[in-house]
Design a protein around this motif. Structure first.
Motif, PDB file in Angstrom:
ATOM      1  N   PRO A 173       0.727  -1.224   0.009  1.00  0.00           N
ATOM      2  CA  PRO A 173      -0.179  -0.112   0.194  1.00  0.00           C
ATOM      3  C   PRO A 173       1.003   1.262   0.161  1.00  0.00           C
ATOM      4  N   TYR A 174       0.495   2.300  -0.907  1.00  0.00           N
ATOM      5  CA  TYR A 174       1.021   3.604  -0.833  1.00  0.00           C
ATOM      6  C   TYR A 174       2.414   3.364  -1.598  1.00  0.00           C
ATOM      7  N   GLY A 175       3.254   2.282  -1.789  1.00  0.00           N
ATOM      8  CA  GLY A 175       4.370   2.444  -2.355  1.00  0.00           C
ATOM      9  C   GLY A 175       4.578   2.690  -3.653  1.00  0.00           C
ATOM     10  N   ASP A 176       5.585   3.632  -4.004  1.00  0.00           N
ATOM     11  CA  ASP A 176       6.170   3.948  -5.072  1.00  0.00           C
ATOM     12  C   ASP A 176       7.048   2.920  -5.967  1.00  0.00           C
ATOM     13  N   HIS A 177       7.628   3.272  -6.653  1.00  0.00           N
ATOM     14  CA  HIS A 177       8.258   2.268  -7.637  1.00  0.00           C
ATOM     15  C   HIS A 177       9.526   1.731  -6.939  1.00  0.00           C
ATOM     16  N   GLY A 178      10.166   2.416  -5.959  1.00  0.00           N
ATOM     17  CA  GLY A 178      10.857   2.052  -4.790  1.00  0.00           C
ATOM     18  C   GLY A 178      10.414   1.421  -3.653  1.00  0.00           C
ATOM     19  N   PHE A 179       9.160   1.393  -3.371  1.00  0.00           N
ATOM     20  CA  PHE A 179       8.447   0.806  -2.216  1.00  0.00           C
ATOM     21  C   PHE A 179       8.513   1.683  -1.078  1.00  0.00           C
ATOM     22  N   ALA A 180       8.821   3.218  -1.459  1.00  0.00           N
ATOM     23  CA  ALA A 180       8.836   4.247  -0.681  1.00  0.00           C
ATOM     24  C   ALA A 180       7.384   4.544  -0.297  1.00  0.00           C
ATOM     25  N   VAL A 181       7.066   4.926   0.955  1.00  0.00           N
ATOM     26  CA  VAL A 181       5.619   5.340   1.342  1.00  0.00           C
ATOM     27  C   VAL A 181       5.739   6.715   1.882  1.00  0.00           C
ATOM     28  N   PRO A 182       4.831   7.723   1.412  1.00  0.00           N
ATOM     29  CA  PRO A 182       4.883   8.926   1.949  1.00  0.00           C
ATOM     30  C   PRO A 182       4.749   9.089   3.374  1.00  0.00           C
ATOM     31  N   LYS A 183       5.101  10.253   4.077  1.00  0.00           N
ATOM     32  CA  LYS A 183       4.815  10.353   5.715  1.00  0.00           C
ATOM     33  C   LYS A 183       3.326  10.458   5.925  1.00  0.00           C
ATOM     34  N   ARG A 184       2.713  10.867   5.265  1.00  0.00           N
ATOM     35  CA  ARG A 184       1.407  10.775   5.391  1.00  0.00           C
ATOM     36  C   ARG A 184       0.397   9.443   5.427  1.00  0.00           C
ATOM     37  N   ALA A 185       1.074   8.663   4.851  1.00  0.00           N
ATOM     38  CA  ALA A 185       0.567   7.242   4.541  1.00  0.00           C
ATOM     39  C   ALA A 185      -0.015   6.616   5.922  1.00  0.00           C
ATOM     40  N   GLU A 186      -0.888   5.723   5.917  1.00  0.00           N
ATOM     41  CA  GLU A 186      -1.513   4.844   7.120  1.00  0.00           C
ATOM     42  C   GLU A 186      -0.506   3.883   7.265  1.00  0.00           C
ATOM     43  N   ILE A 187       0.537   3.757   6.634  1.00  0.00           N
ATOM     44  CA  ILE A 187       1.498   2.630   7.275  1.00  0.00           C
ATOM     45  C   ILE A 187       2.686   3.492   7.276  1.00  0.00           C
ATOM     46  N   THR A 188       3.668   2.800   7.960  1.00  0.00           N
ATOM     47  CA  THR A 188       5.062   3.344   8.124  1.00  0.00           C
ATOM     48  C   THR A 188       6.091   2.610   6.883  1.00  0.00           C
ATOM     49  N   GLN A 189       7.191   3.152   6.716  1.00  0.00           N
ATOM     50  CA  GLN A 189       7.982   2.661   5.808  1.00  0.00           C
ATOM     51  C   GLN A 189       8.509   1.123   6.235  1.00  0.00           C
ATOM     52  N   GLU A 190       8.773   1.015   7.501  1.00  0.00           N
ATOM     53  CA  GLU A 190       8.967  -0.350   8.008  1.00  0.00           C
ATOM     54  C   GLU A 190       7.757  -1.355   7.791  1.00  0.00           C
ATOM     55  N   GLU A 191       6.722  -0.935   8.070  1.00  0.00           N
ATOM     56  CA  GLU A 191       5.525  -1.884   7.780  1.00  0.00           C
ATOM     57  C   GLU A 191       5.260  -2.247   6.448  1.00  0.00           C
ATOM     58  N   ALA A 192       5.440  -1.155   5.586  1.00  0.00           N
ATOM     59  CA  ALA A 192       5.472  -1.434   4.018  1.00  0.00           C
ATOM     60  C   ALA A 192       6.488  -2.523   3.672  1.00  0.00           C
ATOM     61  N   LEU A 193       7.603  -2.304   4.211  1.00  0.00           N
ATOM     62  CA  LEU A 193       8.795  -3.557   3.834  1.00  0.00           C
ATOM     63  C   LEU A 193       8.375  -4.832   4.530  1.00  0.00           C
ATOM     64  N   GLY A 194       7.645  -4.997   5.547  1.00  0.00           N
ATOM     65  CA  GLY A 194       7.139  -5.941   6.262  1.00  0.00           C
ATOM     66  C   GLY A 194       6.056  -6.748   5.324  1.00  0.00           C
TER      67      GLY A 194
END
Length: 208
Positions: A173-194
């Motif tokens: 969710p919210y990830g871009d081409h490098g799986f970075a997520v914006p700070k306003r996203a409902e999940i953290t970067q760590e959660e996205a990588l999880g």
């Protein structure tokens, strides 16, 4: 542990992250705009060896040589084919993978190399803003079990744009081409990588 492998495209480099009791090897390469320091590749290298998967991070010859521009697809494919004997050397099933351009290489070469499966991270379904320039045939033609992990906001192809096929798809969710997520996203970067590492681990465990 890093290993240099000579290929017809030049010297490639494999950095091994070995599982203590490995049941398969996941070989993943980088895209055209970066190297194996990419957050998704590093996350897999940290996480999967603890779950019985040896991770081999592969640097294509053009990166090892210090060039900034990726060569033509046929040269990328030649480099990947050249490192395959080293990947298959331990005698374990090898999952062929990569991010972006590396995912395309994995899909194009999987059947010919006898890959056990394909992991396609941030598969570039089309150039940004050019959905008519589809590369779906490469993905659909992999010929082996395939998992796509795609950011929800990837401009190279959002999950909903992917055609029906026999592959599996996980959305970050919210990830871009490098799986970075914006700070306003409902999940953290760590959660996205999880989401990414957990999904890949579960899929790898399901492979026969």
């Amino acid at each position: 542990m890093a290993e240099t492998v000579e290929t017809e495209a030049g010297a490639a480099r494999i950095t091994w992250h070995r599982a203590e009791k490995a049941r398969l090897v996941l070989a993943v390469s980088h895209g055209a705009g970066g190297g194996v320091e990419a957050r998704d590749l590093q996350a897999l290298a940290r996480t999967l060896p603890g779950q019985g998967v040896t991770v081999a991070l592969v640097e294509q010859p053009w990166r090892v040589a210090g060039r900034k521009m990726a060569p033509a697809p046929k040269t990328l494919d030649a480099g990947w084919r050249g490192i395959w004997p080293a990947l298959a050397g331990p005698g374990l099933p090898v999952v062929s993978g990569g991010r972006s351009a590396g995912a395309r290489v994995a899909c194009r070469t999987a059947a010919g190399l006898g890959a056990h499966a394909v992991l396609a991270l941030s598969f570039p379904l089309h150039p940004p803003g050019r959905p008519e320039k589809s590369r779906a045939e490469e993905l659909l033609g992999a010929g082996v079990p395939t998992l796509v992990v795609q950011g929800g906001n990837d401009p190279f192809g959002r999950p909903a744009e992917f055609p029906e096929g026999s592959y599996e798809l996980i959305e970050v969710p919210y990830g871009d081409h490098g799986f970075a997520v914006p700070k306003r996203a409902e999940i953290t970067q760590e959660e996205a990588l999880g989401v990414l590492t957990g999904g890949v681990a579960q899929w790898a465990a399901s492979l026969g």
